[in-house]
Motif scaffolding. Structure first.
Motif, PDB file in Angstrom:
ATOM      1  N   THR A 138     -15.990  75.084   9.072  1.00  0.00           N
ATOM      2  CA  THR A 138     -17.239  75.146   9.832  1.00  0.00           C
ATOM      3  C   THR A 138     -18.364  75.762   9.016  1.00  0.00           C
ATOM      4  OG1 THR A 138     -16.435  77.222  10.812  1.00  0.00           O
ATOM      5  CG2 THR A 138     -16.149  75.204  12.100  1.00  0.00           C
ATOM      6  N   ASP A 147     -24.079  69.360  10.412  1.00  0.00           N
ATOM      7  CA  ASP A 147     -23.890  69.536  11.849  1.00  0.00           C
ATOM      8  C   ASP A 147     -24.469  68.371  12.649  1.00  0.00           C
ATOM      9  OD1 ASP A 147     -24.616  72.141  10.352  1.00  0.00           O
ATOM     10  OD2 ASP A 147     -23.316  72.861  11.979  1.00  0.00           O
ATOM     11  N   PRO A 159     -15.326  72.082  16.877  1.00  0.00           N
ATOM     12  CA  PRO A 159     -14.504  72.591  15.783  1.00  0.00           C
ATOM     13  C   PRO A 159     -13.141  73.068  16.289  1.00  0.00           C
ATOM     14  CG  PRO A 159     -16.739  73.434  15.621  1.00  0.00           C
ATOM     15  CD  PRO A 159     -16.626  72.752  16.957  1.00  0.00           C
ATOM     16  N   HIS A 160     -12.174  73.011  15.379  1.00  0.00           N
ATOM     17  CA  HIS A 160     -10.799  73.426  15.648  1.00  0.00           C
ATOM     18  C   HIS A 160     -10.065  72.479  16.587  1.00  0.00           C
ATOM     19  CE1 HIS A 160     -12.109  76.914  13.535  1.00  0.00           C
ATOM     20  NE2 HIS A 160     -12.905  77.304  14.517  1.00  0.00           N
ATOM     21  N   TRP A 164     -12.412  66.445  15.290  1.00  0.00           N
ATOM     22  CA  TRP A 164     -13.620  67.040  14.708  1.00  0.00           C
ATOM     23  C   TRP A 164     -13.347  67.510  13.286  1.00  0.00           C
ATOM     24  CZ3 TRP A 164     -15.771  71.152  12.302  1.00  0.00           C
ATOM     25  CH2 TRP A 164     -17.166  71.315  12.374  1.00  0.00           C
ATOM     26  N   ASP A 165     -12.251  68.216  13.087  1.00  0.00           N
ATOM     27  CA  ASP A 165     -11.958  68.764  11.761  1.00  0.00           C
ATOM     28  C   ASP A 165     -11.699  67.661  10.738  1.00  0.00           C
ATOM     29  OD1 ASP A 165     -12.238  71.218  12.946  1.00  0.00           O
ATOM     30  OD2 ASP A 165     -10.212  71.927  12.496  1.00  0.00           O
TER      31      ASP A 165
END
Length: 209
Positions: A138, A147, A159-160, A164-165
């Motif tokens: 991030t 972003d 995130p996480h 997304w990651d």
């Protein structure tokens, strides 16, 4: 073929969310995402992402997203139901990931016969570029100004979470390549020399943490 332009290589970004390394051999996969790259960009319509039912209760831990809990996992498929599909999406392709050795160790434990072409680590490439955001994906995404692109690509992503990651790692790879090779497009061999990680057995793969 490692002399081809890196964008033409069969690349997939991978992220696994698990219960944590402190579980050692009992660490469970809770979520997985595989995002193919096309011409250096994430191909989200062809992405694969799913929660994974670990078959046991999951304790609350700071690194596990609030969206991953016993209730949401209860209706998810067990790993053996997605294993064949997952292997087909990874075999003979280059796995891109952030601190990818950690994901590789966990994946190899559950899919011992999986045969990727190799591993490419965005964390190793970020360090080669000389970025100072530590290890966090991030933080590097923020430093790279990615972003907005991630929000457009995944309006409800966070995130996480695995999708997304994995998508963030794909975007970050392209940005880092442009920083390390500002005047030319490197070959896959060039990229491998800087960001490649050995496909060592899990016990031999060093952790960057």
């Amino acid at each position: 073929m490692t002399v081809q332009p890196w964008q033409q290589a069969p690349l997939v970004a991978l992220d696994l969310e698990g219960t944590g390394a402190q579980d050692r051999e009992q660490e469970a996969i809770l979520e997985v995402a595989v995002v193919p790259l096309h011409d250096g960009h994430p191909d989200l319509p062809c992405a694969f992402a799913t929660l994974v039912n670990p078959g046991r209760g999951v304790p609350r831990r700071p690194w596990i997203s609030p969206g991953i809990n016993d209730q949401t996992l209860s209706t998810a498929p067990p790993f053996d139901r997605i294993a064949t599909d997952l292997a087909e999406r990874i075999d003979s392709r280059w796995i891109v990931g952030h601190n990818v050795g950690v994901d590789w160790r966990l994946l190899r434990r559950y899919l011992p016969d999986v045969r990727p072409a190799g591993l490419l680590d965005t964390l190793a490439l970020a360090r080669a570029v000389g970025l100072d955001s530590g290890r966090a994906l991030t933080a590097l995404v923020d430093q790279a100004g990615l972003d907005g692109a991630l929000h457009v690509a995944l309006p409800t992503g966070q995130p996480h979470r695995a999708l997304w990651d994995a998508t963030a790692a794909a975007f970050l790879l392209t940005w880092l390549v442009g920083r390390y090779w500002p005047k030319r497009d490197p070959t896959l061999n060039d990229l491998r020399a800087i960001a490649g990680i050995d496909l060592a057995p899990p016990a031999e793969q060093p952790s960057l943490f």
